[in-house]
Design an enzyme around this catalytic site. Structure first.
Site, PDB file in Angstrom:
ATOM      1  N   GLU A  60     -12.812  56.380 -68.273  1.00  0.00           N
ATOM      2  CA  GLU A  60     -11.845  56.063 -67.016  1.00  0.00           C
ATOM      3  C   GLU A  60     -11.428  54.579 -66.645  1.00  0.00           C
ATOM      4  O   GLU A  60     -10.577  54.272 -66.255  1.00  0.00           O
ATOM      5  CB  GLU A  60     -12.705  56.741 -65.822  1.00  0.00           C
ATOM      6  CG  GLU A  60     -11.744  56.598 -64.480  1.00  0.00           C
ATOM      7  CD  GLU A  60     -12.653  56.898 -63.460  1.00  0.00           C
ATOM      8  OE1 GLU A  60     -12.331  56.217 -62.238  1.00  0.00           O
ATOM      9  OE2 GLU A  60     -13.792  57.605 -63.346  1.00  0.00           O
ATOM     10  N   ASP A  64      -7.617  53.403 -66.967  1.00  0.00           N
ATOM     11  CA  ASP A  64      -6.956  52.795 -65.712  1.00  0.00           C
ATOM     12  C   ASP A  64      -6.177  51.529 -66.053  1.00  0.00           C
ATOM     13  O   ASP A  64      -4.989  51.479 -65.946  1.00  0.00           O
ATOM     14  CB  ASP A  64      -8.024  52.778 -64.627  1.00  0.00           C
ATOM     15  CG  ASP A  64      -7.300  51.974 -63.645  1.00  0.00           C
ATOM     16  OD1 ASP A  64      -6.517  52.439 -62.827  1.00  0.00           O
ATOM     17  OD2 ASP A  64      -7.599  50.691 -63.317  1.00  0.00           O
ATOM     18  N   ASP A 133      -9.606  61.064 -62.368  1.00  0.00           N
ATOM     19  CA  ASP A 133     -10.356  60.490 -62.911  1.00  0.00           C
ATOM     20  C   ASP A 133     -10.456  60.873 -64.770  1.00  0.00           C
ATOM     21  O   ASP A 133     -10.482  60.149 -65.635  1.00  0.00           O
ATOM     22  CB  ASP A 133     -11.799  60.533 -62.886  1.00  0.00           C
ATOM     23  CG  ASP A 133     -12.062  59.595 -61.424  1.00  0.00           C
ATOM     24  OD1 ASP A 133     -11.087  59.025 -61.045  1.00  0.00           O
ATOM     25  OD2 ASP A 133     -12.850  60.047 -60.751  1.00  0.00           O
ATOM     26  N   GLU A 136      -7.148  59.467 -66.526  1.00  0.00           N
ATOM     27  CA  GLU A 136      -7.377  58.127 -66.870  1.00  0.00           C
ATOM     28  C   GLU A 136      -8.335  58.104 -68.037  1.00  0.00           C
ATOM     29  O   GLU A 136      -8.351  57.292 -69.150  1.00  0.00           O
ATOM     30  CB  GLU A 136      -7.917  57.355 -65.795  1.00  0.00           C
ATOM     31  CG  GLU A 136      -6.932  57.019 -64.749  1.00  0.00           C
ATOM     32  CD  GLU A 136      -7.441  56.367 -63.615  1.00  0.00           C
ATOM     33  OE1 GLU A 136      -6.539  55.746 -62.594  1.00  0.00           O
ATOM     34  OE2 GLU A 136      -8.563  56.451 -63.344  1.00  0.00           O
TER      35      GLU A 136
END
EC number: 3.1.26.3
Length: 248
Positions: A60, A64, A133, A136
């Site tokens: 994650e 991101d 989450d 990502e």
């Protein structure tokens, strides 16, 4: 029970690969991207916790950053005449938890997320924060597995309609509310935390915002989201107030 659950998750992972349009060379990366932190200690003994796999938190983290880069480059090319003041809000909206949760729903990711049994019963794998989450993490896993091009292709495919639906740069509700009050010579909005409930990994914040005698309230998975929801609620109220008719 656990074996059956793992087999079902394996089927969902294959379906997800089809929707992504990408086949992972490392199935372990895909599995990890869909593993919530609650599931890493699912197998327990009376004396010791047995760690099965690592969670998707590290994926994650990189996902991101990868999404942020891909989106920034895309927006620069798509809007060559816009400055940072307009590109920034566009970018912030497109990588927000709200939009990521929408993408997760399009991909039906919730059925593939591996969470602990007690969390599954609580419906944690359907919450916006967990879904966002996971998206990502999947992007991070794709990047590590196949590089940047597959991620770019997927992001362009999944986010295209969302971008097209907003020809003008989005404006954050807090900013819009502040502009509303300043244009009328009113004092700035005051935000106040009403309550914080739920477990630490999926908290629910309730915030109220006050402008003179008017009050709005909103909730979210973090204070910023709750403040934005409260501002939006108050703006809706303020814009619905009818102006008094002029005499004569």
């Amino acid at each position: 029970m656990i074996v059956e659950k793992q087999e079902a998750l394996g089927v969902f992972e294959k379906k997800l690969e089809s929707k992504l349009g990408y086949e992972f060379q490392s199935k372990a990366l895909l599995k990890k991207s869909l593993t919530h932190r609650s599931a890493i200690y699912e197998n327990r003994t009376p004396r010791k916790k047995v760690k099965r796999v690592s969670s998707n938190e590290r994926l994650e983290f990189i996902g991101d950053r990868v999404l942020g880069l891909v989106m920034a480059e895309w927006l620069l090319k798509r809007y060559p005449n816009e400055q940072e003041g307009d590109l920034g809000p566009r970018h912030a909206h497109l990588v927000s938890k709200t939009v990521l949760a929408q993408i997760a729903e399009l991909l039906n990711i919730s059925e593939a997320i591996h969470v602990a049994l007690h969390e599954e019963k609580a419906g944690v794998h359907h919450t916006d924060s967990v879904l966002a989450d996971a998206v990502e993490a999947i992007l991070g896993a794709m990047y590590l597995d196949g590089g940047l091009k597959p991620v770019q292709k997927l992001v362009h495919k999944l986010w295209e309609k969302i971008i097209e639906s907003q020809p003008l740069p989005p404006k954050d509700s807090k900013t819009a509310l502040q502009e509303w009050v300043l244009a009328r010579g009113l004092p700035l909005p005051v935000y106040e935390l009403v309550s914080q409930e739920g477990p630490s990994h999926t908290p629910i914040f309730v915030i109220k915002v006050v402008v003179q005698k008017h009050e709005g309230q909103g909730q979210g998975g973090n204070k910023r989201a709750a403040e934005s929801a409260a501002a939006k609620n108050l703006l809706t109220q303020l814009n619905s107030i009818k102006k008094p008719k002029k005499a004569g």
